[in-house]
Design a protein around this motif. Sequence first.
Motif, PDB file in Angstrom:
ATOM      1  N   THR A  54       4.875  -0.762  -1.528  1.00  0.00           N
ATOM      2  CA  THR A  54       3.564  -1.345  -2.220  1.00  0.00           C
ATOM      3  C   THR A  54       4.414  -1.561  -3.589  1.00  0.00           C
ATOM      4  OG1 THR A  54       3.125   0.659  -3.002  1.00  0.00           O
ATOM      5  CG2 THR A  54       2.071   0.188  -0.878  1.00  0.00           C
ATOM      6  N   LYS A  67       2.693   0.755   6.225  1.00  0.00           N
ATOM      7  CA  LYS A  67       1.202   0.600   6.057  1.00  0.00           C
ATOM      8  C   LYS A  67       0.806  -0.776   5.732  1.00  0.00           C
ATOM      9  CE  LYS A  67      -1.216   2.129   2.207  1.00  0.00           C
ATOM     10  NZ  LYS A  67      -0.803   2.638   0.907  1.00  0.00           N
ATOM     11  N   ASN A  71      -2.494  -2.533   7.721  1.00  0.00           N
ATOM     12  CA  ASN A  71      -3.554  -3.269   6.917  1.00  0.00           C
ATOM     13  C   ASN A  71      -3.804  -4.616   7.556  1.00  0.00           C
ATOM     14  OD1 ASN A  71      -4.150  -0.947   5.396  1.00  0.00           O
ATOM     15  ND2 ASN A  71      -2.836  -1.410   3.928  1.00  0.00           N
ATOM     16  N   THR A  75      -7.350  -4.784   8.779  1.00  0.00           N
ATOM     17  CA  THR A  75      -8.224  -4.566   7.681  1.00  0.00           C
ATOM     18  C   THR A  75      -8.301  -6.020   7.093  1.00  0.00           C
ATOM     19  OG1 THR A  75      -6.882  -3.397   6.269  1.00  0.00           O
ATOM     20  CG2 THR A  75      -8.731  -2.483   7.082  1.00  0.00           C
ATOM     21  N   TYR A  76      -7.330  -6.896   7.210  1.00  0.00           N
ATOM     22  CA  TYR A  76      -7.346  -8.152   6.462  1.00  0.00           C
ATOM     23  C   TYR A  76      -7.946  -9.339   7.211  1.00  0.00           C
ATOM     24  CZ  TYR A  76      -5.210 -11.477   2.911  1.00  0.00           C
ATOM     25  OH  TYR A  76      -4.809 -12.329   1.924  1.00  0.00           O
ATOM     26  N   GLN A  78      -8.615 -12.402   6.810  1.00  0.00           N
ATOM     27  CA  GLN A  78      -7.995 -13.520   6.812  1.00  0.00           C
ATOM     28  C   GLN A  78      -6.817 -13.676   7.880  1.00  0.00           C
ATOM     29  OE1 GLN A  78      -8.645 -12.469   3.663  1.00  0.00           O
ATOM     30  NE2 GLN A  78     -10.665 -13.556   3.448  1.00  0.00           N
ATOM     31  N   ARG A 250      -8.897 -21.769   1.655  1.00  0.00           N
ATOM     32  CA  ARG A 250     -10.040 -20.816   1.964  1.00  0.00           C
ATOM     33  C   ARG A 250     -11.043 -21.331   3.044  1.00  0.00           C
ATOM     34  NH1 ARG A 250     -10.172 -20.048  -4.255  1.00  0.00           N
ATOM     35  NH2 ARG A 250      -8.455 -18.698  -4.643  1.00  0.00           N
ATOM     36  N   GLU A 267      -2.080 -14.367  -9.420  1.00  0.00           N
ATOM     37  CA  GLU A 267      -2.274 -13.132 -10.209  1.00  0.00           C
ATOM     38  C   GLU A 267      -1.976 -12.248  -9.497  1.00  0.00           C
ATOM     39  OE1 GLU A 267      -5.676 -14.311 -12.826  1.00  0.00           O
ATOM     40  OE2 GLU A 267      -5.210 -12.340 -13.857  1.00  0.00           O
ATOM     41  N   ALA A 268      -2.550 -12.110  -8.433  1.00  0.00           N
ATOM     42  CA  ALA A 268      -2.574 -10.697  -7.568  1.00  0.00           C
ATOM     43  C   ALA A 268      -1.305 -10.001  -7.521  1.00  0.00           C
ATOM     44  CB  ALA A 268      -3.227 -11.430  -6.208  1.00  0.00           C
ATOM     45  N   ARG A 270       0.436  -8.654  -5.093  1.00  0.00           N
ATOM     46  CA  ARG A 270       0.664  -7.747  -4.057  1.00  0.00           C
ATOM     47  C   ARG A 270       1.879  -8.068  -3.132  1.00  0.00           C
ATOM     48  NH1 ARG A 270      -4.663  -7.573  -0.523  1.00  0.00           N
ATOM     49  NH2 ARG A 270      -4.025  -5.462   0.214  1.00  0.00           N
TER      50      ARG A 270
ATOM     51  N   ASP B 380      -6.014  -8.614  -8.246  1.00  0.00           N
ATOM     52  CA  ASP B 380      -5.571  -8.888  -6.693  1.00  0.00           C
ATOM     53  C   ASP B 380      -6.680  -8.824  -5.954  1.00  0.00           C
ATOM     54  OD1 ASP B 380      -5.710  -6.178  -7.515  1.00  0.00           O
ATOM     55  OD2 ASP B 380      -3.701  -5.617  -6.734  1.00  0.00           O
ATOM     56  N   SER B 383      -9.034 -11.914  -6.335  1.00  0.00           N
ATOM     57  CA  SER B 383      -8.423 -13.195  -5.872  1.00  0.00           C
ATOM     58  C   SER B 383      -8.348 -13.129  -4.226  1.00  0.00           C
ATOM     59  CB  SER B 383      -7.331 -13.740  -6.453  1.00  0.00           C
ATOM     60  OG  SER B 383      -5.990 -12.646  -6.142  1.00  0.00           O
ATOM     61  N   THR B 384      -8.024 -12.031  -3.647  1.00  0.00           N
ATOM     62  CA  THR B 384      -7.718 -12.082  -2.186  1.00  0.00           C
ATOM     63  C   THR B 384      -8.768 -11.419  -1.434  1.00  0.00           C
ATOM     64  OG1 THR B 384      -6.679  -9.723  -2.263  1.00  0.00           O
ATOM     65  CG2 THR B 384      -5.310 -11.645  -2.738  1.00  0.00           C
ATOM     66  N   ILE B 387     -13.395 -13.658  -3.463  1.00  0.00           N
ATOM     67  CA  ILE B 387     -13.543 -14.902  -3.487  1.00  0.00           C
ATOM     68  C   ILE B 387     -13.902 -15.366  -1.954  1.00  0.00           C
ATOM     69  CG2 ILE B 387     -12.467 -17.266  -3.406  1.00  0.00           C
ATOM     70  CD1 ILE B 387     -11.295 -16.322  -5.871  1.00  0.00           C
ATOM     71  N   GLN B 388     -13.041 -14.818  -1.192  1.00  0.00           N
ATOM     72  CA  GLN B 388     -13.235 -14.989   0.462  1.00  0.00           C
ATOM     73  C   GLN B 388     -14.522 -14.380   0.922  1.00  0.00           C
ATOM     74  OE1 GLN B 388     -10.624 -14.018  -1.148  1.00  0.00           O
ATOM     75  NE2 GLN B 388      -8.947 -15.358  -0.404  1.00  0.00           N
ATOM     76  N   ASP B 406     -16.374  -4.829   5.491  1.00  0.00           N
ATOM     77  CA  ASP B 406     -15.131  -5.246   5.152  1.00  0.00           C
ATOM     78  C   ASP B 406     -14.351  -5.219   3.673  1.00  0.00           C
ATOM     79  OD1 ASP B 406     -13.986  -6.641   7.467  1.00  0.00           O
ATOM     80  OD2 ASP B 406     -14.657  -8.627   6.840  1.00  0.00           O
ATOM     81  N   ARG B 409     -13.321  -1.812   2.852  1.00  0.00           N
ATOM     82  CA  ARG B 409     -12.099  -1.299   3.370  1.00  0.00           C
ATOM     83  C   ARG B 409     -10.959  -1.896   2.842  1.00  0.00           C
ATOM     84  NH1 ARG B 409     -14.082  -2.174   8.682  1.00  0.00           N
ATOM     85  NH2 ARG B 409     -13.423  -4.157   8.999  1.00  0.00           N
ATOM     86  N   GLN B 410     -11.026  -2.865   2.317  1.00  0.00           N
ATOM     87  CA  GLN B 410     -10.058  -3.578   1.671  1.00  0.00           C
ATOM     88  C   GLN B 410      -9.822  -3.175   0.421  1.00  0.00           C
ATOM     89  OE1 GLN B 410      -9.196  -8.203   2.391  1.00  0.00           O
ATOM     90  NE2 GLN B 410     -11.269  -8.078   2.809  1.00  0.00           N
ATOM     91  N   GLN B 413      -7.847   0.098   0.277  1.00  0.00           N
ATOM     92  CA  GLN B 413      -6.490  -0.139   0.162  1.00  0.00           C
ATOM     93  C   GLN B 413      -6.021  -0.599  -0.933  1.00  0.00           C
ATOM     94  OE1 GLN B 413      -5.298  -3.735   2.472  1.00  0.00           O
ATOM     95  NE2 GLN B 413      -6.347  -2.725   4.162  1.00  0.00           N
ATOM     96  N   ILE B 414      -6.373  -1.607  -1.557  1.00  0.00           N
ATOM     97  CA  ILE B 414      -5.953  -2.214  -3.041  1.00  0.00           C
ATOM     98  C   ILE B 414      -6.066  -1.147  -4.141  1.00  0.00           C
ATOM     99  CG2 ILE B 414      -6.227  -3.986  -4.471  1.00  0.00           C
ATOM    100  CD1 ILE B 414      -6.984  -5.912  -2.256  1.00  0.00           C
ATOM    101  N   SER B 416      -5.931   1.855  -3.869  1.00  0.00           N
ATOM    102  CA  SER B 416      -4.939   2.980  -3.679  1.00  0.00           C
ATOM    103  C   SER B 416      -3.810   2.804  -3.634  1.00  0.00           C
ATOM    104  CB  SER B 416      -5.282   3.799  -2.169  1.00  0.00           C
ATOM    105  OG  SER B 416      -4.820   2.983  -1.281  1.00  0.00           O
ATOM    106  N   ALA B 417      -3.646   1.506  -3.681  1.00  0.00           N
ATOM    107  CA  ALA B 417      -1.920   1.219  -3.752  1.00  0.00           C
ATOM    108  C   ALA B 417      -1.048   1.427  -4.970  1.00  0.00           C
ATOM    109  CB  ALA B 417      -1.881  -0.523  -3.547  1.00  0.00           C
ATOM    110  N   THR B 418      -1.847   1.598  -6.161  1.00  0.00           N
ATOM    111  CA  THR B 418      -1.087   1.928  -7.187  1.00  0.00           C
ATOM    112  C   THR B 418      -1.748   3.097  -7.972  1.00  0.00           C
ATOM    113  OG1 THR B 418      -2.159   0.024  -8.107  1.00  0.00           O
ATOM    114  CG2 THR B 418       0.065  -0.270  -8.031  1.00  0.00           C
TER     115      THR B 418
END
Lengths: 303, 418
Positions: A54, A67, A71, A75-76, A78, A250, A267-268, A270, B380, B383-384, B387-388, B406, B409-410, B413-414, B416-418
Amino acid sequence: MPNTRARRAGRPGPRRHTRRDLIVLGVLLGIPILLDLALIWGPTLASVGLSFTTWDGIGDIQWAGLKNYDNLFTTYPQFWPAVRHNLLWLAFLGLLAAPFGLLLAVLIDRGVRFSRFYQSTLYMPVVLSLAVVGFIAQLILSRDQGALNAVIGGRNPTDWLGNPQLNIWMVLLAACWRHTGYVMILYLAGLKSVDPGLKEAAALDGASARQTFFRVVLPTLRPVNVIVGVITVIESLRAFDIVYAVNKGRNGLELLSVLVTDNIIGEASRIGFGSALAVVLLLVSLGFIVTYLVQELRGEQQR
Amino acid sequence: MSRRTLLRGAAVGAGAVALPSLLAACSGGPSGVTMGSNASDAVPKKAFAEAFKAYEKKSKKTVRVNTVNHENFQENINRYLQGTPDDVFMWFAGNRMQYFAQKGLLSDISDLWRDFDGFTDALKKQSTGLDGKQYLVPYYYYPWAVFHRKSVFRDKGYDVPKTFDQYRALAKQMQKDGLVPFAFGDKDGWPAMGTFDYLNMRANGYDFHIALLRGQKSWNSPQVKQVFDLWRGLLPYHQKGANGRTWQEAAQTLAQKKAGMTVLGLPHPGQQFSAADREDLDFFPFPEIDPAHGQDAVEAPIDGFLMSKKAKDREGAKDLLTYLATPQAEDVYLKSDPNNIAVNSGADTAAYTPLQKKAVQLVSGAKQISQFLDRDTRPDFASTVLIQAIQQFLNRPDDIDGLVNDIERQKKQIFSAT
């Protein structure tokens, strides 16, 4: 021949490279190998490695095991649509655009009237980048201000690019517009090289036009078929610019390449997660590349 | 071609690959402060140039501006700040600044803040990192509100709604009168966020909103479901096909009097109005939903200047920042770009348009100032995921449970990542 043998005879043992030869060889082989390692294998392996971490591009790199992949699949939201869209892209270009390009090539090759005009018109979109094709598609298909809805009229305009059930087909059509011309020009070149004697012989044997085409002409086009196949696969898997130009990929236009960009470039940052996506794309591509190479090598042996 | 020339060519080629980075490493001498600018549009670009020119004239120092396309600047900000950033650069207040402060990529300018004058506490809060130190010099902001045309409201006899019920009733009336009640476009993914922010702040309050965006509250809570539910109730009054329409196109429907209202920021709708019509543009604050929260919060994104951690000319950068914090510096800017309002209370508002004056009133009366959804949360996540998610909601407004699960859940994840 006698000349070399004469030289060989004068020099006992295997040919020795001079020091200078070795340096030249080293440089000429070494630079490409280094570039290949640095620019292609390095980043590829780095992506694979990073996909198990990560990393946000700034802090320390932390190990995450599988992980990211977990994910991705669970859970994603898209991810699966993107995979489906990539496959749809492949099927659409491969089963519709490419055969249609062949059809156009055959028609033009037969010498219909104004064939030069058709040829250049159909080829024109190939010159445009897919991003430009995307902008053109927006001018035509935009819901409120697009040309198509203005022509159709009516009180309830169709949302060609905003409706997630519809927009992928519209974008595919726009992509086809370009791909068909591309395929057509390749087949035209191939058809020009078909020996007219073959067709004459087929005609003498009493073959119909259809039989001639499928039994005689198409098999001789095999090298072109291979090229078209490879180009179609590449175009489908790296499809990106047109959907990014339309709506950043999108709302119904998701593709794997877009998801990689969204997660890594933006900017994300990840980077670990995005790398996992990139690895999936790599594996899918490898599937096609390996199949292609195996087929090619087998063909080589048979020949 | 002989072997020798080939080799020479290869060597030159390799040099060409390596050269630019070598050159880049050499550049950046002591000739003035460098400024990284994301103001690539013509109007703000010129306005900023005026402001820097005024500084150069006053201080006899030079400012070297590197302008990058707005979107590219944003997308590359991570690499920019870790590479060779400019001494000072333009950026946004709130979480989007705190994120980089936390990562140690910004210079602490708390010492400058001690001498600053004319900034409210709300502004100071938005310029402060999570460690309590200040990192931003705020420059201007632009509140979000519900925009409409005065003449349409006058001709049809509409009243400005104070409460959500009145808001809905007005929308219904507009539809009856053959107008699209809300002009709406979300093709770019962010414009609809403004509506979400206001619904959430009005229904659940500013504190809940910010805690939610910081990842401290869950997205599948009844509060968030209520927000989407309220929104779903309004959707029949929104312009259809929002995901295929840009905010510019939406604003044009308002300008053409085909639509009655739209939720946007101060600089947005006016750009789509002809100069003659611009005086006809007006706005009202987003109506009250829960009386406990009233209309306390105002969404007003703040843009400003930051000093990078790697700044070379630190003294020069601080001098420039001190100047940019003065009301005069803002006056120079706003003279060329009247689509925003100054943050400094000492700025000269005499030349403001009536709309700008009203915007100042709105912001100065606010108990809390939010930035914007994508500025109040992690980049993050915005934008990920969001928006969607919002675009999906606009397509299928009935599956709120699935949507918020949804997102949650995401989010886990995000965050907890850092």
